[in-house]
Design a protein around this motif. Structure first.
Motif, PDB file in Angstrom:
ATOM      1  N   UNK A 380       0.818  -1.210   0.000  1.00 55.77           N
ATOM      2  CA  UNK A 380       0.000   0.000   0.000  1.00 55.77           C
ATOM      3  C   UNK A 380       0.854   1.263   0.000  1.00 55.77           C
ATOM      4  N   UNK A 381       2.033   1.193   0.634  1.00 58.11           N
ATOM      5  CA  UNK A 381       2.939   2.334   0.624  1.00 58.11           C
ATOM      6  C   UNK A 381       3.355   2.673  -0.802  1.00 58.11           C
ATOM      7  N   UNK A 382       3.635   1.653  -1.591  1.00 60.53           N
ATOM      8  CA  UNK A 382       4.004   1.874  -2.990  1.00 60.53           C
ATOM      9  C   UNK A 382       2.860   2.492  -3.776  1.00 60.53           C
ATOM     10  N   UNK A 383       1.622   2.152  -3.394  1.00 61.32           N
ATOM     11  CA  UNK A 383       0.468   2.621  -4.160  1.00 61.32           C
ATOM     12  C   UNK A 383       0.184   4.107  -3.967  1.00 61.32           C
ATOM     13  N   UNK A 384       0.765   4.737  -2.931  1.00 64.49           N
ATOM     14  CA  UNK A 384       0.495   6.164  -2.696  1.00 64.49           C
ATOM     15  C   UNK A 384       1.764   7.008  -2.822  1.00 64.49           C
TER      16      UNK A 384
END
Length: 398
Positions: A380-384
């Motif tokens: 999820x960190x990569x997604x934002x």
């Protein structure tokens, strides 16, 4: 291997580690520069740039990456690593202002990760690159001729190596760590406590707003650090605020417990923080002090209070499932309140876990297995990631 990882990821530093990485690059480059300085050009990844815009530089009332570079050229000592600006004084500050006009800082919005590209020009041209971690010098060249060239490979770092372990391994390790590791924990206790005390004595410090320990000591220390206090902090996984947030709550709560158990709890907190950061990356759009190191602190609190391995894991899960959305909008005084929020949730999460009250699997990002939750956090960190670029539009603008 865990000993090597700990010494790689737990280090003392003066000031916020992003402008300090810039200072280290400049201080390293100046050793090779000949003649009078003509210019300093620095190109940064967006995270390093973001965290350097509004944070005070240690020993000064000034903010910004340019002053960090100027101080490093004037009196920085590269041999001190992340303590490169340890000897800042008024003479150094006065001299540094004379070269500010020669410094240009730019941002590479396309680069993903941590990178400081520093170019000094005088009679010759010196290029120094730091990549991957705040003190990892991967390239030095003079007039195009390489002096050091060791390309950064993410998969081969010690931070990545911690993924070979799990939380059960950490719980086993902390019961019999090496003597040198305990000595490092003891140093963390000493220096992190010192800056917290300094913050509590400073008028206007955020640690003086609440009368709720251990939240107030975390806020006091982070505020002091972000405000440029010339005192060292023990960083964890590249961040001093993470180092403060994953140690100080346990130091305070640990006053009721034995000294040896407190040291083990802090070591567990450090390992959990490093472990989660191996999935999110060193610099992220997520607040490490508010959401990640608080998960480590919560694990340490449960350990201190005699909780089981399952309860320790549930405490970590509770924190991550609650605070993942707490963003990092740059390093600054306000980080103290985010760290304080994380500490408060860590305390709640620990008590919930000790009473077998946990966020159920399937509630949002919470998984049944905390190891899976941590992996989801990484994804999820990569997604934002775009947040880091967009937030630059607002930092420093009222």
């Amino acid at each position: 291997m865990l000993k090597d990882i700990i010494f790689d990821q737990v280090k003392p530093a003066y000031g916020c580690t992003e402008p300090i990485a810039v200072a280290l690059a400049v201080a390293t480059a100046k050793k090779y520069l000949k003649g009078n300085l003509e210019s300093i050009k620095i190109i940064l990844d967006k995270n390093t740039y973001k965290n350097g815009l509004e944070v005070n530089i240690p020993g000064t009332p000034f903010i910004g990456l340019e002053i960090a570079a100027a101080l490093a050229y004037t009196c920085g000592e590269a041999a001190l690593g992340l303590e490169v600006l340890k000897h800042v004084n008024q003479e150094c500050i006065d001299t540094s202002h004379k070269i500010l006009g020669k410094i240009n800082v730019d941002v590479d919005k396309n680069y993903i990760g941590l990178k400081v590209n520093c170019i000094l020009e005088g009679e010759n041209k010196v290029n120094v690159i730091i990549e991957g971690t705040h003190d990892n010098i991967v390239h030095i060249e003079e007039n195009g001729n390489p002096i050091i060239d060791k390309p950064f490979e993410k998969g081969g770092t010690l931070l990545e190596s911690i993924k070979k372990y799990n939380i059960d391994n950490f719980l086993e390790y902390i019961e019999n760590p090496e003597k040198e590791v305990i000595e490092l924990v003891e140093k963390a206790i000493t220096i992190n406590t010192e800056i917290a005390k300094k913050g509590l004595k400073t008028p206007g410090n955020f640690g003086n707003i609440l009368n709720f320990e251990p939240v107030n000591i975390v806020q006091a220390a982070v505020d002091a650090r972000m405000s440029g206090e010339l005192l060292p902090v023990m960083t964890v996984a590249g961040s001093g605020n993470q180092g403060l947030s994953c140690t100080l709550p346990l130091i305070k709560i640990g006053e009721k417990y034995g000294e040896n158990k407190v040291k083990k709890a802090i070591l567990l907190s450090m390992l959990i923080t490093i472990y989660i950061k191996s999935y999110t990356g060193v610099l992220t759009p997520i607040c490490g002090a508010g959401s990640i190191s608080s998960a480590g602190a919560s694990a340490g609190i449960v350990y201190l209070k005699g909780g089981s391995a399952g309860q320790i894991k549930n405490a970590i899960n509770n924190v991550l499932s609650t605070l993942f959305g707490l963003t990092c909008d740059g390093a600054k005084k306000g980080c103290a309140l985010k760290a304080g929020t994380g500490t408060f949730v860590a305390l709640q999460s620990a008590e919930l876990a000790l009473n077998n009250a946990n966020i159920p699997c399937g509630n949002g990002i919470a998984a049944k297995d905390v190891e899976e939750t941590i992996k989801r956090i990484g994804k999820l960190t990569l997604s934002i990631k775009k947040f880091d670029e967009d937030v630059l539009e607002f930092i420093g603008k009222c």
